[in-house]
Design an enzyme around this catalytic site. Structure first.
Site, PDB file in Angstrom:
ATOM      1  N   LYS A   1     -11.963  -2.487  -7.347  1.00  0.00           N
ATOM      2  CA  LYS A   1     -10.627  -1.958  -7.627  1.00  0.00           C
ATOM      3  C   LYS A   1     -10.567  -1.598  -9.104  1.00  0.00           C
ATOM      4  CE  LYS A   1      -6.207  -3.436  -5.721  1.00  0.00           C
ATOM      5  NZ  LYS A   1      -5.378  -4.626  -5.530  1.00  0.00           N
TER       6      LYS A   1
HETATM    7  C1  E4P Z   1      -2.342  -3.793  -3.984  1.00  0.00           C
HETATM    8  O1  E4P Z   1      -3.529  -3.750  -3.818  1.00  0.00           O
HETATM    9  C2  E4P Z   1      -1.655  -4.820  -4.776  1.00  0.00           C
HETATM   10  O2  E4P Z   1      -2.403  -6.010  -4.704  1.00  0.00           O
HETATM   11  C3  E4P Z   1      -0.292  -5.182  -4.251  1.00  0.00           C
HETATM   12  O3  E4P Z   1       0.052  -4.465  -3.098  1.00  0.00           O
HETATM   13  C4  E4P Z   1       0.766  -5.249  -5.288  1.00  0.00           C
HETATM   14  O4  E4P Z   1       1.972  -5.635  -4.693  1.00  0.00           O
HETATM   15  P1  E4P Z   1       3.217  -6.217  -5.517  1.00  0.00           P
HETATM   16  O5  E4P Z   1       3.938  -5.064  -6.112  1.00  0.00           O
HETATM   17  O6  E4P Z   1       4.043  -6.904  -4.473  1.00  0.00           O
HETATM   18  O7  E4P Z   1       2.654  -7.139  -6.539  1.00  0.00           O
END
Ligand code: E4P
Length: 217
Positions: free
Chosen positions: A83
């Site tokens: 990522k």
């Molecule tokens: C995506 O890969 C992120 O880990 C995640 O969806 C972020 O979500 P949040 O805005 O609830 O922290």
């Protein structure tokens, strides 16, 4: 639509995986912090449970640092998707990692034009953060819809991974738009089962069944 679970909590992952609901997992530095474990250990344990893509996020912000960390993370298991943030260095790392045959999830996407850049960099997944856009009194799902149109216009193979999902309705909207994946917190995945009429119907069927005095054997 595939379901990824948005957590680094091993118990949650195991439970949902047993239900056959987990096509992959996404983690991020905040979720690793919440898990209380060490990133390499926790991520390895997740990869032992789930065979689909498991996203592990770099924390370096420069290209060289990202590439070094990506090498370590990719060494955890075959199904790691690296990522990277949607920055210039992140997109440069995305292109280089894709050339090495790695899966790459470009994260922190908040606009359709950012998603266009990620597709051009060859991203495996693009993660538009729906809930965080909604938090700004804007429409996060509209961005997912725009990305779908743009990717279809040019036949980009990058998968749209609807992220920052906060509600059951977000899941429904993502599916209606045609997002390839939704990454969903365990709590929301479980809420997808729930409907008061299911509970009510089951209760009345069981009450009537009891009155028949029958058993199925
Ligand atoms: C995506 O890969 C992120 O880990 C995640 O969806 C972020 O979500 P949040 O805005 O609830 O922290």
């Amino acid at each position: 639509m595939k379901f990824f679970v948005d957590t680094a909590d091993l118990k949650e992952i195991e439970e949902l995986n047993d239900l056959g609901l987990v096509d992959g997992v996404t983690t991020n530095p905040s979720l690793i912090m919440k898990s209380g474990g060490k990133i390499l250990d926790v991520t390895k344990q997740i990869c032992d449970i789930v065979k689909g893509p498991v996203s592990a996020e770099v924390t370096a912000t420069d290209y060289d640092g990202m590439m070094k960390q990506a090498k370590v993370l990719a060494g955890i298991a075959e199904n790691i998707a690296i990522k990277v943030p949607l920055t210039m260095d992140g997109l440069k790392a995305c292109r280089a990692l894709r050339a090495q045959g790695r899966m790459v999830n470009v994260t922190l996407c908040f606009s359709a034009t950012q998603a266009l850049l990620a597709a051009k960099a060859g991203a495996t997944f693009i993660s538009p953060f729906v809930g965080r856009v909604d938090d700004m009194a804007d429409d996060g799902m509209e961005i997912v819809s725009e990305i779908r149109t743009i990717y279809d216009n040019y036949d980009f193979k990058t998968e749209i991974l609807a992220a920052s999902i906060r509600t059951v309705n977000h899941v429904k909207q993502a599916a209606l738009i045609g997002a390839d994946v939704a990454t969903v917190p365990a709590k929301i995945l479980k809420a997808l089962y729930q409907h008061p009429l299911t509970d009510k119907g089951l209760e009345s069927f069981l009450a009537d069944w009891k009155k028949t005095g029958q058993t199925i054997a």
